[in-house]
Design an enzyme around this catalytic site. Structure first.
Site, mmCIF file in Angstrom:
data_model
loop_
_atom_site.group_PDB
_atom_site.id
_atom_site.type_symbol
_atom_site.label_atom_id
_atom_site.label_comp_id
_atom_site.label_asym_id
_atom_site.label_seq_id
_atom_site.Cartn_x
_atom_site.Cartn_y
_atom_site.Cartn_z
ATOM 1 N N SER A 1 0.005 4.278 -7.647
ATOM 2 C CA SER A 1 -0.438 4.611 -9.010
ATOM 3 C C SER A 1 -1.887 5.077 -9.022
ATOM 4 O O SER A 1 -2.209 6.096 -9.641
ATOM 5 C CB SER A 1 -0.336 3.409 -9.957
ATOM 6 N N ALA B 1 4.997 -0.711 -3.036
ATOM 7 C CA ALA B 1 4.764 -1.346 -1.736
ATOM 8 C C ALA B 1 3.376 -1.973 -1.663
ATOM 9 O O ALA B 1 2.965 -2.469 -0.628
ATOM 10 C CB ALA B 1 4.939 -0.322 -0.618
ATOM 11 N N GLY B 2 2.644 -1.924 -2.765
ATOM 12 C CA GLY B 2 1.300 -2.514 -2.764
ATOM 13 C C GLY B 2 0.283 -1.628 -2.069
ATOM 14 O O GLY B 2 -0.749 -2.101 -1.607
ATOM 15 N N LEU B 3 0.555 -0.317 -1.973
ATOM 16 C CA LEU B 3 -0.375 0.599 -1.304
ATOM 17 C C LEU B 3 -1.023 1.570 -2.301
ATOM 18 O O LEU B 3 -1.560 2.601 -1.931
ATOM 19 C CB LEU B 3 0.347 1.363 -0.180
ATOM 20 N N TYR C 1 1.177 -10.981 -12.298
ATOM 21 C CA TYR C 1 -0.193 -10.491 -12.095
ATOM 22 C C TYR C 1 -1.055 -10.851 -13.305
ATOM 23 O O TYR C 1 -2.159 -11.382 -13.169
ATOM 24 C CB TYR C 1 -0.176 -8.976 -11.871
ATOM 25 N N ASP D 1 -11.096 -8.732 -7.358
ATOM 26 C CA ASP D 1 -11.792 -7.629 -8.059
ATOM 27 C C ASP D 1 -11.946 -7.911 -9.550
ATOM 28 O O ASP D 1 -13.000 -7.680 -10.124
ATOM 29 C CB ASP D 1 -11.149 -6.256 -7.782
ATOM 30 N N ASP E 1 -8.482 -0.379 -6.411
ATOM 31 C CA ASP E 1 -7.612 0.689 -5.903
ATOM 32 C C ASP E 1 -8.172 2.072 -6.236
ATOM 33 O O ASP E 1 -8.195 2.971 -5.402
ATOM 34 C CB ASP E 1 -6.195 0.548 -6.485
ATOM 35 N N GLU F 1 -8.439 -10.503 -1.958
ATOM 36 C CA GLU F 1 -7.309 -10.211 -2.850
ATOM 37 C C GLU F 1 -7.439 -10.978 -4.158
ATOM 38 O O GLU F 1 -7.746 -12.174 -4.156
ATOM 39 C CB GLU F 1 -6.019 -10.596 -2.122
ATOM 40 N N HIS F 2 -7.193 -10.265 -5.254
ATOM 41 C CA HIS F 2 -7.285 -10.797 -6.619
ATOM 42 C C HIS F 2 -8.722 -11.197 -6.985
ATOM 43 O O HIS F 2 -8.957 -11.907 -7.945
ATOM 44 C CB HIS F 2 -6.326 -11.973 -6.826
HETATM 45 C C1 GLA Z 1 -3.505 -4.743 -7.379
HETATM 46 C C2 GLA Z 1 -4.549 -4.336 -8.413
HETATM 47 C C3 GLA Z 1 -5.951 -4.490 -7.843
HETATM 48 C C4 GLA Z 1 -6.143 -5.878 -7.253
HETATM 49 C C5 GLA Z 1 -4.988 -6.237 -6.321
HETATM 50 C C6 GLA Z 1 -5.075 -7.652 -5.826
HETATM 51 O O1 GLA Z 1 -3.531 -3.851 -6.312
HETATM 52 O O2 GLA Z 1 -4.361 -2.998 -8.796
HETATM 53 O O3 GLA Z 1 -6.906 -4.222 -8.834
HETATM 54 O O4 GLA Z 1 -6.312 -6.827 -8.259
HETATM 55 O O5 GLA Z 1 -3.736 -6.060 -6.943
HETATM 56 O O6 GLA Z 1 -6.175 -7.813 -5.018
#
Ligand code: GLA
Length: 391
Positions: free
Chosen positions: A134, A129-131, A227, A43, A178, A40-41
């Site tokens: 978008s 929801a972080g899924l 972010y 990329d 994503d 996570e974070h």
């Molecule tokens: C969001 C961003 C991704 C990534 C995650 C964290 O989903 O769109 O590019 O940075 O946060 O891992």
């Protein structure tokens, strides 16, 4: 509990609904959302990530128009917007159609003039929801226009174009994860991606485990400043090392040994952010080997360490996410649990033995409701295919 499978056909009435609206036959595409297993974070630091495409998706019905109009209807918002392809807005309106406009503008720059079109959008990826609702919309729009105009584009280029639209038009500085998984996902597989070279490998997920996604029902927003602050802090950390170690371009180039040597000279916050990124990259690599050898216990342990690092070092978790992870850990048959996506709300991802899933879901939902008063949504997911035409 919401058992969701990955549909590979459009929900039956999408084409009919389009016909009612526009009196035309249409072409159908889909692009999925994702859940990230670990990494996570990392990329946007040119590191490693390990996402899976899921059964939630955006579906689009599209057909050409004889003029240069774009007529876009969103079923979810119950709204229709009309644009003139020759006078597209130059800046976002903070509206769902920004994603469509951003993609169309870039696509016209890359492949030339696009035909006017009618579009009907339908999505079931939970929003905020972080899924990756978008990314799934962006990739679906891009695919829809490529199919409509009979042009092809490499998967990597599609992912990069969609990321660029989100970075430059919509204004969220997301990384590549994503969009990349929405394009390249494969049924029953997780995708380990090197975000520097964009090389990846697909690793099968054992059939007797399920990915259980627990939604805290607390919305997160990427546009929310945190972010972008994390990105800036990581850039500051990379800059710190670039000044001291030749050849360092991003945190990807920094080793734990470098970190130990210099961390005394870093400010507390930057040190913590950097520590998360360096250790998280190593965890993703170990997790890849663990999945390959079927060592789910190790995989799950790494997920737990990732969560702790996101909570303590990167500080992107929340009370609700921590609670959800804690509740998960108290159940039998759970290999690992962690927050997933950008953080500050959204979902956790849990690797759970198939036969324990029902009990797990019941217990976690009850525990969460008791502690917070909110009823969580729980989705049992299979790894799904990436974007494509629908039958
Ligand atoms: C969001 C961003 C991704 C990534 C995650 C964290 O989903 O769109 O590019 O940075 O946060 O891992």
């Amino acid at each position: 509990m919401n058992e969701q499978t990955a549909p590979n056909r459009a929900s039956p009435d999408l084409r009919e609904k389009f016909r009612e609206l526009h009196g035309q036959d249409s072409l159908l595409v889909q692009a999925p959302g994702r859940v990230n297993l670990i990494g996570e974070h990392t990329d946007y630091n040119e590191g490693f990530v390990f996402p899976v495409a899921i059964g939630f998706q955006t579906q689009i019905a599209i057909a050409k128009r004889p003029d240069r109009q774009l007529v876009v209807t969103s079923e979810n918002y119950g709204e229709r917007v009309d644009y003139d392809l020759d006078h597209l807005p130059r800046s976002p309106r903070d509206h769902w159609s920004d994603y469509v406009v951003g993609i169309v503008e870039l696509l016209e720059q890359k492949i030339g003039s696009l035909p006017g079109a009618n579009l009907l959008l339908r999505g079931n990826v939970p929003q905020g929801a972080g899924l990756s609702s978008s990314a799934s919309l962006e990739v679906a729009v891009c695919k829809a226009f490529l199919e409509l105009s009979g042009k092809s584009m490499e998967g990597v280029s599609i992912a990069l174009l969609c990321q660029q639209a989100e970075n430059e038009f919509v204004g969220a500085r997301c990384g590549i994860m994503d969009q990349f998984i929405s394009v390249h996902g494969k049924k029953n597989h997780a995708l380990q991606l090197d975000c520097r070279s964009l090389e990846f490998r697909l690793l099968p997920i054992p059939p007797d485990v399920r990915l259980v996604i627990c939604n805290t029902m607390v919305k997160h927003s990427l546009a929310g400043g945190e972010y972008n602050i994390r990105r800036a802090e990581c850039e500051a950390a990379a800059h710190f090392f670039a000044e001291r170690i030749p050849g360092v371009k991003s945190l990807r180039d920094v080793t734990l040994k470098d970190f130990e040597m210099f961390s005394g000279q870093m400010t507390g916050v930057i040190r913590k952010r950097c520590h998360h990124i360096l250790t998280e990259n190593l965890r993703v690599l170990r997790a890849g080997d663990a999945l390959q050898t079927g060592d789910l216990r190790l995989f799950g342990r790494l997920m737990g360490e990732s969560h702790a690092s996101l909570r303590d070092d990167f500080e992107v978790s929340s009370e609700e996410l921590d609670l959800m992870v804690q509740l998960a850990g108290a159940n039998p048959g759970v290999y690992g649990a962690r927050m997933t996506g950008g953080g500050f709300g959204g979902c956790t991802v849990n690797l759970v033995e198939e036969k324990r899933v029902e009990n797990f879901s019941k217990n976690v939902a009850a525990g969460y409701k008791k502690a917070t008063g909110r009823s969580p949504e729980i989705y049992v997911s299979w790894a799904a295919d990436g974007a494509g035409r629908l039958a």
